[in-house]
Design a protein around this motif. Sequence first.
Motif, mmCIF file in Angstrom:
data_model
loop_
_atom_site.group_PDB
_atom_site.id
_atom_site.type_symbol
_atom_site.label_atom_id
_atom_site.label_comp_id
_atom_site.label_asym_id
_atom_site.label_seq_id
_atom_site.Cartn_x
_atom_site.Cartn_y
_atom_site.Cartn_z
ATOM 1 N N GLY A 129 -7.767 42.892 -3.001
ATOM 2 C CA GLY A 129 -8.181 41.722 -2.230
ATOM 3 C C GLY A 129 -7.575 40.443 -2.757
ATOM 4 O O GLY A 129 -6.962 40.413 -3.837
ATOM 5 N N ASP A 130 -7.733 39.374 -2.005
ATOM 6 C CA ASP A 130 -7.163 38.074 -2.367
ATOM 7 C C ASP A 130 -8.197 36.975 -2.166
ATOM 8 O O ASP A 130 -9.163 37.137 -1.415
ATOM 9 C CB ASP A 130 -5.943 37.754 -1.490
ATOM 10 N N TRP A 131 -7.974 35.864 -2.838
ATOM 11 C CA TRP A 131 -8.761 34.664 -2.590
ATOM 12 C C TRP A 131 -7.879 33.442 -2.795
ATOM 13 O O TRP A 131 -6.897 33.484 -3.531
ATOM 14 C CB TRP A 131 -10.006 34.607 -3.476
ATOM 15 N N PHE A 132 -8.245 32.389 -2.109
ATOM 16 C CA PHE A 132 -7.437 31.171 -2.121
ATOM 17 C C PHE A 132 -8.340 29.980 -2.381
ATOM 18 O O PHE A 132 -9.256 29.698 -1.597
ATOM 19 C CB PHE A 132 -6.723 30.995 -0.771
ATOM 20 N N TRP A 133 -8.092 29.279 -3.485
ATOM 21 C CA TRP A 133 -8.794 28.031 -3.790
ATOM 22 C C TRP A 133 -7.916 26.879 -3.332
ATOM 23 O O TRP A 133 -6.754 26.785 -3.738
ATOM 24 C CB TRP A 133 -9.028 27.887 -5.296
ATOM 25 N N PHE A 134 -8.444 26.010 -2.488
ATOM 26 C CA PHE A 134 -7.712 24.829 -2.023
ATOM 27 C C PHE A 134 -6.348 25.210 -1.438
ATOM 28 O O PHE A 134 -5.365 24.493 -1.582
ATOM 29 C CB PHE A 134 -7.536 23.824 -3.163
ATOM 30 N N GLY A 135 -6.303 26.404 -0.796
ATOM 31 C CA GLY A 135 -5.067 26.869 -0.177
ATOM 32 C C GLY A 135 -4.113 27.574 -1.102
ATOM 33 O O GLY A 135 -3.088 28.104 -0.665
ATOM 34 N N GLU A 136 -4.433 27.610 -2.399
ATOM 35 C CA GLU A 136 -3.561 28.247 -3.390
ATOM 36 C C GLU A 136 -4.119 29.612 -3.773
ATOM 37 O O GLU A 136 -5.297 29.762 -4.092
ATOM 38 C CB GLU A 136 -3.462 27.361 -4.637
ATOM 39 N N LYS A 137 -3.271 30.630 -3.759
ATOM 40 C CA LYS A 137 -3.703 31.992 -4.047
ATOM 41 C C LYS A 137 -4.137 32.131 -5.509
ATOM 42 O O LYS A 137 -3.468 31.653 -6.426
ATOM 43 C CB LYS A 137 -2.573 32.980 -3.748
ATOM 44 N N GLY A 138 -5.281 32.812 -5.711
ATOM 45 C CA GLY A 138 -5.772 33.062 -7.060
ATOM 46 C C GLY A 138 -6.448 31.852 -7.680
ATOM 47 O O GLY A 138 -6.818 30.897 -6.993
ATOM 48 N N THR A 139 -6.611 31.909 -9.000
ATOM 49 C CA THR A 139 -7.301 30.833 -9.727
ATOM 50 C C THR A 139 -6.432 30.375 -10.889
ATOM 51 O O THR A 139 -6.372 31.030 -11.936
ATOM 52 C CB THR A 139 -8.668 31.318 -10.266
ATOM 53 N N SER A 140 -5.745 29.277 -10.695
ATOM 54 C CA SER A 140 -4.866 28.740 -11.730
ATOM 55 C C SER A 140 -5.641 27.831 -12.676
ATOM 56 O O SER A 140 -6.795 27.471 -12.426
ATOM 57 C CB SER A 140 -3.730 27.938 -11.087
ATOM 58 N N THR A 141 -4.998 27.453 -13.775
ATOM 59 C CA THR A 141 -5.600 26.519 -14.726
ATOM 60 C C THR A 141 -5.913 25.190 -14.046
ATOM 61 O O THR A 141 -6.966 24.586 -14.286
ATOM 62 C CB THR A 141 -4.646 26.275 -15.923
ATOM 63 N N GLN A 142 -5.037 24.750 -13.170
ATOM 64 C CA GLN A 142 -5.253 23.497 -12.449
ATOM 65 C C GLN A 142 -6.448 23.609 -11.499
ATOM 66 O O GLN A 142 -7.225 22.670 -11.349
ATOM 67 C CB GLN A 142 -3.995 23.109 -11.659
ATOM 68 N N THR A 143 -6.594 24.782 -10.889
ATOM 69 C CA THR A 143 -7.739 25.011 -9.998
ATOM 70 C C THR A 143 -9.039 24.924 -10.775
ATOM 71 O O THR A 143 -10.016 24.320 -10.320
ATOM 72 C CB THR A 143 -7.621 26.385 -9.315
ATOM 73 N N LEU A 144 -9.075 25.531 -11.957
ATOM 74 C CA LEU A 144 -10.297 25.547 -12.776
ATOM 75 C C LEU A 144 -10.752 24.134 -13.144
ATOM 76 O O LEU A 144 -11.941 23.897 -13.345
ATOM 77 C CB LEU A 144 -10.085 26.381 -14.040
ATOM 78 N N LYS A 145 -9.810 23.199 -13.220
ATOM 79 C CA LYS A 145 -10.162 21.811 -13.537
ATOM 80 C C LYS A 145 -10.944 21.148 -12.404
ATOM 81 O O LYS A 145 -11.613 20.143 -12.620
ATOM 82 C CB LYS A 145 -8.890 21.000 -13.834
ATOM 83 N N LYS A 146 -10.852 21.738 -11.213
ATOM 84 C CA LYS A 146 -11.570 21.193 -10.055
ATOM 85 C C LYS A 146 -12.932 21.854 -9.854
ATOM 86 O O LYS A 146 -13.640 21.536 -8.909
ATOM 87 C CB LYS A 146 -10.731 21.393 -8.777
#
Length: 296
Positions: free
Chosen positions: A58-75
């Motif tokens: 499966g997949d997920w997209f945070w703020f349109g970006e696939k997966g959970t990046s370090t930058q995403t975690l800051k949000k």
Amino acid sequence: MEKILSVKNLTKKFKRVVVNNISFDVEKGNVYGLLGPNGSGKSTTFGMLLSTINATSGDWFWFGEKGTSTQTLKKIGAIIEQPNFYPYLSAEKNLEIVAEIKNVPTSRIDEVLEVVGLLERKKDAFKTYSLGMKQRLAIASAMLNSPQVLILDEPTNGLDPEGIIQIREIIAEIAKTGTTIIIASHLLDEIEKICSHVIVLKDGAALYSGSVEAMTNSKGFFELNAENPENLIKNLSELNLFSSIKVKDHLIIAQISEEISAKELNQLLVKKDIYLSHLIKKKESLETQFLELVKK
């Protein structure tokens, strides 16, 4: 409305399937409830979305970006486990440590303590706090980085009624700022009071995903009684306004299929010389809808 999170066919298998092919979207500015009994996959879902647990598929997209990046975690601000602070340090000192780890300014500390109602106790040691205060401090720590999304796993677990109300009020105040909130809980009453949307899980599968209002939008039912219940049931059936009529706890429960007010029903029955000793119109609660879903 802008999508903050989009989950597509997310699955996690350990020895058994814990999360089973779930999909849902989270839109900006809403409060979402991930609702299900213990063991339904709520915490595992959060773990995958925060990349602390590897997904099987499966997949997920945070703020349109696939997966959970370090930058995403800051949000994102998240409380997934029990609050873990240094017991002999004050709330202020503990938050200073959190701020350093998150690389955010300490100037936010008083602000977040004010939000959770702990500003006057900021110099007190963490070990002197009640369970509810510890949970509120955890919410304050999650808010330090001014997150766009706040994730709370069972935020009222173990709290007394007063503590539950305090957490509910804090979540409502945070939501007013436009922060998107996702709450995992098995407490139906709390989800109904706090959340605008709900995802219902059972055995790892999503049974429902949508607004709380849509889930509870049945026309409701009447509780009725009269001197001659059998005659009342007969006349209710002849009105063709109800999908079902049954007796429960010495009351007649008439499930509404065609919209009608209590006043209108009473007038119709009076014309048939039926005078009610009991008449209450009710709506199905989220709890009732949830139980119907999990039974199926």
